[in-house]
Design an enzyme around this catalytic site. Structure first.
Site, PDB file in Angstrom:
ATOM      1  N   SER A  33       0.844  -1.192   0.000  1.00  0.00           N
ATOM      2  CA  SER A  33       0.000   0.000   0.000  1.00  0.00           C
ATOM      3  C   SER A  33       0.879   1.241   0.000  1.00  0.00           C
ATOM      4  O   SER A  33       1.619   1.497   0.952  1.00  0.00           O
ATOM      5  CB  SER A  33      -0.898   0.006   1.236  1.00  0.00           C
ATOM      6  OG  SER A  33      -1.414   1.314   1.413  1.00  0.00           O
ATOM      7  N   HIS A  38      -0.966  -1.066  -4.587  1.00  0.00           N
ATOM      8  CA  HIS A  38      -2.258  -0.758  -3.957  1.00  0.00           C
ATOM      9  C   HIS A  38      -2.315   0.749  -3.693  1.00  0.00           C
ATOM     10  O   HIS A  38      -1.480   1.294  -2.951  1.00  0.00           O
ATOM     11  CB  HIS A  38      -2.415  -1.546  -2.657  1.00  0.00           C
ATOM     12  CG  HIS A  38      -3.753  -1.399  -2.010  1.00  0.00           C
ATOM     13  ND1 HIS A  38      -4.869  -2.111  -2.427  1.00  0.00           N
ATOM     14  CD2 HIS A  38      -4.172  -0.609  -0.988  1.00  0.00           C
ATOM     15  CE1 HIS A  38      -5.906  -1.768  -1.675  1.00  0.00           C
ATOM     16  NE2 HIS A  38      -5.510  -0.852  -0.799  1.00  0.00           N
ATOM     17  N   ASP A  92      -4.482   3.793  -2.228  1.00  0.00           N
ATOM     18  CA  ASP A  92      -5.606   4.137  -1.348  1.00  0.00           C
ATOM     19  C   ASP A  92      -6.068   5.562  -1.606  1.00  0.00           C
ATOM     20  O   ASP A  92      -5.326   6.509  -1.353  1.00  0.00           O
ATOM     21  CB  ASP A  92      -5.166   4.004   0.118  1.00  0.00           C
ATOM     22  CG  ASP A  92      -5.036   2.558   0.529  1.00  0.00           C
ATOM     23  OD1 ASP A  92      -6.031   1.820   0.384  1.00  0.00           O
ATOM     24  OD2 ASP A  92      -3.952   2.161   0.978  1.00  0.00           O
ATOM     25  N   MET A 152      -8.610   8.419  -0.591  1.00  0.00           N
ATOM     26  CA  MET A 152      -9.518   8.827   0.495  1.00  0.00           C
ATOM     27  C   MET A 152      -9.926  10.280   0.296  1.00  0.00           C
ATOM     28  O   MET A 152      -9.087  11.116  -0.055  1.00  0.00           O
ATOM     29  CB  MET A 152      -8.818   8.712   1.840  1.00  0.00           C
ATOM     30  CG  MET A 152      -8.217   7.344   2.110  1.00  0.00           C
ATOM     31  SD  MET A 152      -7.385   7.355   3.708  1.00  0.00           S
ATOM     32  CE  MET A 152      -6.676   5.719   3.725  1.00  0.00           C
ATOM     33  N   HIS A 196      -8.065   1.553  -4.612  1.00  0.00           N
ATOM     34  CA  HIS A 196      -9.058   1.250  -3.571  1.00  0.00           C
ATOM     35  C   HIS A 196      -9.727   2.572  -3.225  1.00  0.00           C
ATOM     36  O   HIS A 196      -9.141   3.404  -2.523  1.00  0.00           O
ATOM     37  CB  HIS A 196      -8.327   0.620  -2.373  1.00  0.00           C
ATOM     38  CG  HIS A 196      -9.165   0.443  -1.153  1.00  0.00           C
ATOM     39  ND1 HIS A 196      -8.620   0.244   0.103  1.00  0.00           N
ATOM     40  CD2 HIS A 196     -10.513   0.416  -0.967  1.00  0.00           C
ATOM     41  CE1 HIS A 196      -9.595   0.121   0.988  1.00  0.00           C
ATOM     42  NE2 HIS A 196     -10.751   0.245   0.368  1.00  0.00           N
ATOM     43  N   MET A 220     -11.939   4.937  -1.346  1.00  0.00           N
ATOM     44  CA  MET A 220     -12.668   5.151  -0.086  1.00  0.00           C
ATOM     45  C   MET A 220     -13.281   6.535  -0.178  1.00  0.00           C
ATOM     46  O   MET A 220     -12.885   7.471   0.515  1.00  0.00           O
ATOM     47  CB  MET A 220     -11.705   5.024   1.108  1.00  0.00           C
ATOM     48  CG  MET A 220     -11.277   3.580   1.352  1.00  0.00           C
ATOM     49  SD  MET A 220      -9.764   3.486   2.349  1.00  0.00           S
ATOM     50  CE  MET A 220      -8.548   3.608   1.062  1.00  0.00           C
ATOM     51  N   MET A 260     -11.954  -5.645   4.291  1.00  0.00           N
ATOM     52  CA  MET A 260     -11.127  -4.805   5.164  1.00  0.00           C
ATOM     53  C   MET A 260     -10.902  -5.538   6.489  1.00  0.00           C
ATOM     54  O   MET A 260     -11.852  -6.033   7.106  1.00  0.00           O
ATOM     55  CB  MET A 260     -11.805  -3.466   5.440  1.00  0.00           C
ATOM     56  CG  MET A 260     -11.907  -2.521   4.243  1.00  0.00           C
ATOM     57  SD  MET A 260     -10.328  -2.102   3.475  1.00  0.00           S
ATOM     58  CE  MET A 260      -9.462  -1.300   4.837  1.00  0.00           C
ATOM     59  N   ASP A 314      -7.106  -6.346   3.445  1.00  0.00           N
ATOM     60  CA  ASP A 314      -6.420  -5.062   3.580  1.00  0.00           C
ATOM     61  C   ASP A 314      -6.502  -4.514   5.005  1.00  0.00           C
ATOM     62  O   ASP A 314      -7.592  -4.263   5.517  1.00  0.00           O
ATOM     63  CB  ASP A 314      -7.090  -4.086   2.588  1.00  0.00           C
ATOM     64  CG  ASP A 314      -6.432  -2.713   2.540  1.00  0.00           C
ATOM     65  OD1 ASP A 314      -5.406  -2.515   3.203  1.00  0.00           O
ATOM     66  OD2 ASP A 314      -6.969  -1.854   1.814  1.00  0.00           O
TER      67      ASP A 314
HETATM   68  C1  DX5 Z   1      -6.632   1.633   5.089  1.00  0.00           C
HETATM   69  C2  DX5 Z   1      -6.075   1.307   3.725  1.00  0.00           C
HETATM   70  C3  DX5 Z   1      -4.995   0.300   3.749  1.00  0.00           C
HETATM   71  C4  DX5 Z   1      -3.774   0.718   4.536  1.00  0.00           C
HETATM   72  C5  DX5 Z   1      -3.036  -0.512   4.938  1.00  0.00           C
HETATM   73  O1  DX5 Z   1      -7.737   2.439   4.928  1.00  0.00           O
HETATM   74  O2  DX5 Z   1      -7.098   0.818   2.887  1.00  0.00           O
HETATM   75  O3  DX5 Z   1      -4.636  -0.073   2.430  1.00  0.00           O
HETATM   76  O4  DX5 Z   1      -2.926   1.574   3.828  1.00  0.00           O
HETATM   77  O5  DX5 Z   1      -1.984  -0.128   5.745  1.00  0.00           O
HETATM   78  P1  DX5 Z   1      -1.395  -1.080   6.872  1.00  0.00           P
HETATM   79  O6  DX5 Z   1      -0.841  -2.274   6.171  1.00  0.00           O
HETATM   80  O7  DX5 Z   1      -0.358  -0.223   7.503  1.00  0.00           O
HETATM   81  O8  DX5 Z   1      -2.535  -1.443   7.794  1.00  0.00           O
HETATM   82 ZN    ZN Z   2      -6.524  -0.076   0.903  1.00  0.00          ZN
END
Ligand code: DX5
Ligand code: ZN
Length: 215
Positions: free
Chosen positions: A7, A31, A33, A35, A64, A66, A136, A174
């Protein structure tokens, strides 16, 4: 064999190229993320960063989302070369089926993500219309959280349903994942493991990826 998706949220943004090269060398999937500060109480990064990673990525990119209103940006992610895209069932609601179809028609693999408080059975009606589910194992929003143990049973439940219906659907997990829990996740039926902190904050990130992949 398990695929490892580092990630990039946990990458070193001042030296991003170094971490992109790490994933090119040892990882399987980028990956990403995304947000928006509304669906989750945090803001990560947007298209300029995705574009920079895309320019150097030699592995598939997995976005991903969010964000509220995930349908708004599907074309932009496809144009950046993203090949796997997931959005949250909680965000898409009754538009889920239509959005999965749109993701696929843009040439991307379609994924459906759920937070730990959503019953996994809520994924079942969509299993025939998607390529992977993203379960998740922490609440979406932040890296570095503690893995929720109950995730293992949730993976088993989804895996059983996928097998029963003979579907070609992968399970991505994840949050809070590292070499310590990778063996149990693999045994429960996970196919893709996302790992942020346990890779990028490790003294030897290459080794961390290898340990996650081969439990
Ligand atoms: C959380 C993300 C994850 C996160 C994982 O909202 O979707 O992808 O970056 O990070 P770690 O492995 O540090 O939990
Ligand atoms: Zn993620």
């Amino acid at each position: 064999m398990i695929q490892v998706a580092p990630s990039m949220l946990a990458a070193d943004f001042l030296h991003l190229e170094k971490d992109v090269e790490l994933v090119n060398r040892c990882g399987d999937i980028f990956h990403l993320d995304i947000m928006d500060g509304s669906f989750v109480p945090n803001i990560s990064y947007g298209f300029p960063v995705v574009h920079a990673i895309a320019g150097a990525a030699e592995r598939p990119m997995d976005a991903h989302l969010m964000i509220v209103n995930p349908g708004k940006y599907l074309e932009r992610f496809a144009a950046e070369g993203v090949s796997m895209l997931s959005f949250h069932l909680e965000a898409a609601g009754e538009d889920t089926e239509e959005l999965l179809g749109r993701v696929r028609s843009l040439g991307m693999k379609a994924g459906l993500a759920i937070n730990p408080d959503v019953p996994v059975e809520n994924l079942f009606p969509y299993l025939g219309s998607l390529d992977y589910v993203l379960i998740m194992s922490v609440f979406a929003g932040f890296g570095g959280q503690k893995f929720i143990e109950g995730t293992l049973d949730r993976i088993r439940t989804v895996k059983r349903e996928i097998r029963r219906r003979k579907l070609n659907v992968l399970i991505e997990v994840d949050g809070g994942i590292g070499p310590n829990n990778a063996p149990a996740l693999s045994e429960a039926g996970a196919d893709i493991l996302v790992a942020g902190s346990s890779v990028f904050k490790a003294p030897d990130p290459d080794e961390a990826i290898r340990y996650i992949r081969v439990p």
